[in-house]
Design an enzyme around this catalytic site. Structure first.
Site, PDB file in Angstrom:
ATOM      1  N   MET A   1      48.306 -12.679 -43.870  1.00 42.17           N
ATOM      2  CA  MET A   1      48.601 -13.785 -42.965  1.00 42.17           C
ATOM      3  C   MET A   1      48.002 -13.518 -41.609  1.00 42.17           C
ATOM      4  O   MET A   1      47.670 -14.405 -40.879  1.00 42.17           O
ATOM      5  CB  MET A   1      50.098 -13.957 -42.825  1.00 42.17           C
ATOM      6  CG  MET A   1      50.510 -15.087 -41.940  1.00 42.17           C
ATOM      7  SD  MET A   1      52.279 -15.273 -41.884  1.00 42.17           S
ATOM      8  CE  MET A   1      52.605 -15.476 -43.605  1.00 42.17           C
ATOM      9  N   GLU A 537      51.166 -11.962 -48.754  1.00 43.21           N
ATOM     10  CA  GLU A 537      50.155 -10.915 -48.666  1.00 43.21           C
ATOM     11  C   GLU A 537      50.423  -9.664 -49.492  1.00 43.21           C
ATOM     12  O   GLU A 537      50.311  -8.538 -49.017  1.00 43.21           O
ATOM     13  CB  GLU A 537      49.972 -10.507 -47.196  1.00 43.21           C
ATOM     14  CG  GLU A 537      49.386 -11.613 -46.358  1.00 43.21           C
ATOM     15  CD  GLU A 537      49.085 -11.155 -44.935  1.00 43.21           C
ATOM     16  OE1 GLU A 537      48.106 -11.624 -44.379  1.00 43.21           O
ATOM     17  OE2 GLU A 537      49.839 -10.349 -44.378  1.00 43.21           O
ATOM     18  N   VAL A 538      50.772  -9.848 -50.736  1.00 47.50           N
ATOM     19  CA  VAL A 538      50.829  -8.688 -51.631  1.00 47.50           C
ATOM     20  C   VAL A 538      49.397  -8.324 -52.002  1.00 47.50           C
ATOM     21  O   VAL A 538      48.628  -9.167 -52.472  1.00 47.50           O
ATOM     22  CB  VAL A 538      51.650  -8.997 -52.892  1.00 47.50           C
ATOM     23  CG1 VAL A 538      51.569  -7.835 -53.868  1.00 47.50           C
ATOM     24  CG2 VAL A 538      53.098  -9.279 -52.513  1.00 47.50           C
TER      25      VAL A 538
END
EC number: 3.2.1.52
Length: 865
Positions: A1, A537-538
């Site tokens: 992000m 945001e993995v």
């Protein structure tokens, strides 16, 4: 992000670039300087930089007895093409170290230069290395001493190759001449032409006459409105210096009356109000207590700015009738206090500010990779370990949070912002304070990524209980698969920040935290009904080499691939949170699946299940918000190109902030068409024009799914209260206008030329209002907010100075003798003959100033700021 860049910033008034002075903890014996050499390298969007070390001490540095640790905005390091005496290594997150190569020697009195290169160009002083410290080792390689660098200099970013992100960067350099050209689009307006209130009411009808009153006029309140009356009385006292009595009921004669009743404006009842100022006094009628409260905020905004600057016992208000209601019920600001901590007192000041501009939600981001900021009963390690950062000899493996964002090697170090947390009592106070001002605080626990602080805290707990022989208890809240060999790198440079979604203990931990936060809300007299689950945001590669994840995939063949485990996790978590009657908010990824090619697609599974995705990505996936709204999801728009307060105001190297998603100023916050964002998003972060051909537009029937807007302040580069307020103001005013005010005429104009003309006219009014009304008022409230005053534009033509301002109504002061402009310096009012070097500054009516711009008449009008 977010990408991020971190360093203490050079500000004219409050901030100085990190050219640190020695203290008891620091030494100048080894002087360090850092220079960005160039962003124009053989690597696309790469950079080259160099450290210079000068030994002013008595001991030599060898190839074994030292390492230099530092933080820098996370970027992959490229192996050196030529031999260097030392090597820069990325450790984790934004933590790096410089280690000597074989044969290194730096004798007393000598200096050496070490070059290195990386990807993702840097253009800001806030990108430079920070929080530098040496670790010295004994002959056996054991840590002997840790010394913070006290003599550190970041060299100026003066050349084109230092201010642009490579050959593909199309944005112009930020100069006084550019600002001058940009500022020609606005012009000074008379006070009568200004916007009376920010955000603008739906309808405002001026009357003929003036109401003058002091504390002889009491505040009368109806049932359930004593809180609103008390808060108004406090604010009026701040303006007048006198106490305003509050009474229940209605006045026999003149008074300030607060009451509820049937109010419907633009078809909206919730939070609606009517405000009347006439010969009988002031009457505010709200459809509910919130409406009354917002009516009081409008009343305070109507008070002339001169009354704030020079308080007196009486206030004069022009007669007026106002009818108002919000465009969106959900108007929110997000604040990250995990990357860099903010005190409780700063949060309370911010809540006051949000209330003033009719923001009614506050997403409080207290958990992240770099810090856990909320006390949780039964899990003391969350704050004992997760709330502080310090040097660790064990590197990534230790159950400790390593330094980040310049926090240095020592926990709770004075003047640093890496350590800190809110006690339960602190959080309850914040909740009550916000609730009194009609702001709902939404807590967040971001899983499965962005979880390093929780992971390290629970590893510390695991080790403690294992030493006590309590294996079952040790595993109760453990968040990792200890045999996981997965290799990944998150957007923020982390290699170990994802929880294992195959463990029951992971879900148990999440439930424990939610239940404890629920209890805190109850202690504050509130019901927790909205929870933000994060979910963004993995990193690719997570869970790919975890035996526990492999077993889960074997037992659940429908999941198919490790990359789908994020959706699996959210679905399983959602069922548990639904039992707690919670509406679940999350970043956009919670409503998405990944195609085999890695493209994000709307996931229909959670439509209709009280799941609200927040859409930040309109720069890489331009129509994502439209697609999710069209798919039936209620969405919150928090577009990076418009609402990320942590993005820099402009490209000036000394202007702090990020730029990965572009540049964001008050205009960007103001200029937003929520139902057709293509009308107000024009360029990539590199200045390349965007095209929207083939992209999905928002369907008319999907507009109801846009429940509101949110601004974001991520804190990687934000150090302390002054910087927080600088980043926020005046951007917040532009955001409030987009979130509250009725649809602006230009939002529905299809012809781009006509639309831009309409926007410019509207912006000119807003910019004048900022300078002449709202910014000076902020200087007087709560001891004064640290808002940003923009630098003036200036050019020299034939020895004639021409200057202007971004917000008309600011004044310009200049000097020609080398001194800094002050409010007493020469006032610029028209082009004037000058010679030599000219310094110019913008000032507002409260005496607040911008940084200084310098124009040199001996250098053909070149700008030196």
């Amino acid at each position: 992000m977010r990408n991020f860049f971190c360093l203490t910033v050079l500000f004219a008034v409050v901030f100085l670039l990190n050219s640190c002075k020695s203290s008891e903890k620091e030494t100048g014996q080894i002087a360090v300087s850092w220079e960005l050499v160039t962003n124009f390298t053989d690597v696309e969007n790469g950079f080259e930089a160099r450290f210079t070390l000068a030994n002013h001490g008595n001991d030599a540095l060898t190839d074994k007895n030292w390492a230099l640790f530092f933080n820098m905005s996370p970027r992959p390091i490229i192996p050196a093409k030529t031999a260097q005496s030392a090597t820069v290594q990325h450790i984790n997150g934004d933590w790096y170290k410089l280690t000597p190569n074989a044969g290194f020697a730096l004798a007393p009195g000598d200096s050496t230069e070490i070059r290195y290169a990386g990807t993702e160009a840097v253009i800001k002083h806030t990108d430079a290395p920070m929080g530098l410290y040496f670790v010295f080792y004994d002959k056996d390689g054991k840590e002997e001493n840790i010394v913070q660098v006290g003599n550190y200099t970041v060299l100026p970013f003066a050349r084109k190759e230092q201010q642009l992100r490579g050959k593909d960067d199309l944005r112009p350099l930020q100069t006084a001449a550019k600002r001058y050209q940009d500022n020609l689009a606005v012009s000074l307006l008379d006070a009568k032409q200004l916007q009376r209130i920010i955000p603008a009411p739906v309808k405002i009808t001026p009357g003929a006459g003036t109401l003058s009153f002091g504390n002889e006029v009491a505040i009368f309140y109806g049932n359930g409105l004593e809180n609103e009356a008390k808060l108004l009385s406090e604010k009026l006292k701040a303006v007048t210096g006198t106490d305003f009595a509050i009474k229940s009921g209605t006045p026999a004669d003149k008074g300030i009356v607060l009451k509820t009743g049937a109010v419907l404006v633009n078809g909206i009842a919730k939070e609606a109000y009517k405000l009347s100022v006439d010969d009988k006094g002031v009457t505010i009628t709200g459809s509910d207590a919130s409406g009354v409260f917002y009516g009081t905020q409008s009343l305070l905004a109507l008070i002339p700015t001169a009354s704030y600057l020079k308080p007196g016992p009486a206030i004069a208000l022009d007669y007026v009738q106002i009818e108002d209601a919000p465009r969106f019920h959900f108007r929110s600001m997000h604040l990250d206090v995990s990357r860099n901590f903010q005190t409780k007192e700063t949060i309370l000041r911010l809540i006051d500010l949000l209330a003033m501009y009719k923001i009614n939600h506050f997403l409080f981001y207290t958990t992240e990779d770099e810090g856990w900021r909320l006390e949780i009963d039964g899990l003391p390690e969350l704050t004992k370990v997760g709330a502080q950062r310090e040097h660790t000899a064990g590197g990534m493996a230790s159950p400790v949070l390593h330094p980040a964002y310049g926090s240095g090697p020592k926990a709770y170090d004075e003047g640093k912002y890496g350590s800190g947390f809110y006690t339960k009592a602190d959080f309850i106070e914040i909740l009550k304070y916000a609730t009194a001002r009609h702001i709902k605080v939404i807590p967040e626990l971001n899983f499965p990524g962005h979880a390093r602080a929780a992971i390290k805290a629970m590893e510390a707990r695991y080790e403690r209980l294992m030493k006590e022989g309590k294996e079952k208890e040790a595993n109760e809240y453990r968040l990792i698969d200890p045999n996981d060999k997965s290799v990944y790198l998150s957007a923020q440079g982390y290699k170990d920040n994802v929880v294992n979604v195959a463990r029951e203990s992971t879900y148990h931990f999440y439930e424990k935290v939610v239940d404890e936060i629920t209890k805190i809300y109850a202690e504050a007299g509130l019901k927790l009904d909205v929870f933000h689950a994060g979910g963004d945001e993995v990193a690719e590669g997570a869970w790919t080499k975890s035996p526990e994840a492999a077993q889960l995939l074997k037992e659940n063949p429908a999941v198919k691939d490790p990359k789908n485990l994020q959706s699996y996790f959210f679905g399983k978590l959602l069922k548990r949170l639904e039992k707690r009657n919670l509406s679940i908010h999350g970043w956009e990824e919670v409503a998405l699946n990944k195609s085999p090619e890695g493209k994000y697609l709307p996931n229909p599974e959670f439509v209709g299940k009280k799941v609200v995705p927040y859409i930040w990505n309109n720069i890489y996936d331009l129509d994502l918000g439209n697609r999710l709204a069209n798919a039936g999801y209620p969405v919150v728009l928090c577009n990076v190109t418009n609402f990320y307060f942590d993005l820099a105001y402009n490209t000036d190297p000394l202007e702090p902030g990020l730029y990965w998603g572009g540049l964001v100023d008050a205009y960007a916050n103001w200029a937003f068409a929520p139902f057709d964002m293509f009308k107000t998003t024009f360029q990539t972060s590199m200045g390349k024009p965007l095209t929207f051909t083939g992209l999905e537009k928002m369907k008319p029937e999907a507009r109801k799914n846009v429940i509101g807007l949110e601004s974001q302040l991520w804190s990687e580069t934000v150090k302390g209260r002054d910087m927080l307020e600088y980043y926020t103001l005046p951007k917040l005013m532009g955001f409030a206008e987009s979130a509250w005010a009725a649809e602006r005429p230009w939002e529905t104009i299809e012809n781009s030329g006509v639309r831009q003309s309409s926007m410019q006219k509207g912006w000119n009014v807003f910019a004048n209002t900022l300078a002449q009304k709202d910014m000076p008022r902020l200087a007087t409230l709560n001891g004064g907010y640290n808002y940003r005053v923009p630098m003036p534009g200036a050019v020299l033509e034939n020895s004639t100075l021409k200057a202007n301002v971004e917000y008309p109504g600011l004044s310009i002061r200049y000097t020609t003798d080398g001194s800094e402009p002050t409010p007493q310096s020469s006032l610029y009012s028209a082009p004037v003959k000058v010679s030599g070097k000219v310094k110019v500054r913008s000032f507002d009516a409260a005496g607040r100033s911008s940084r200084t711009a310098i124009v040199d008449g001996n250098a053909a009008g070149s700008t030196l700021d």
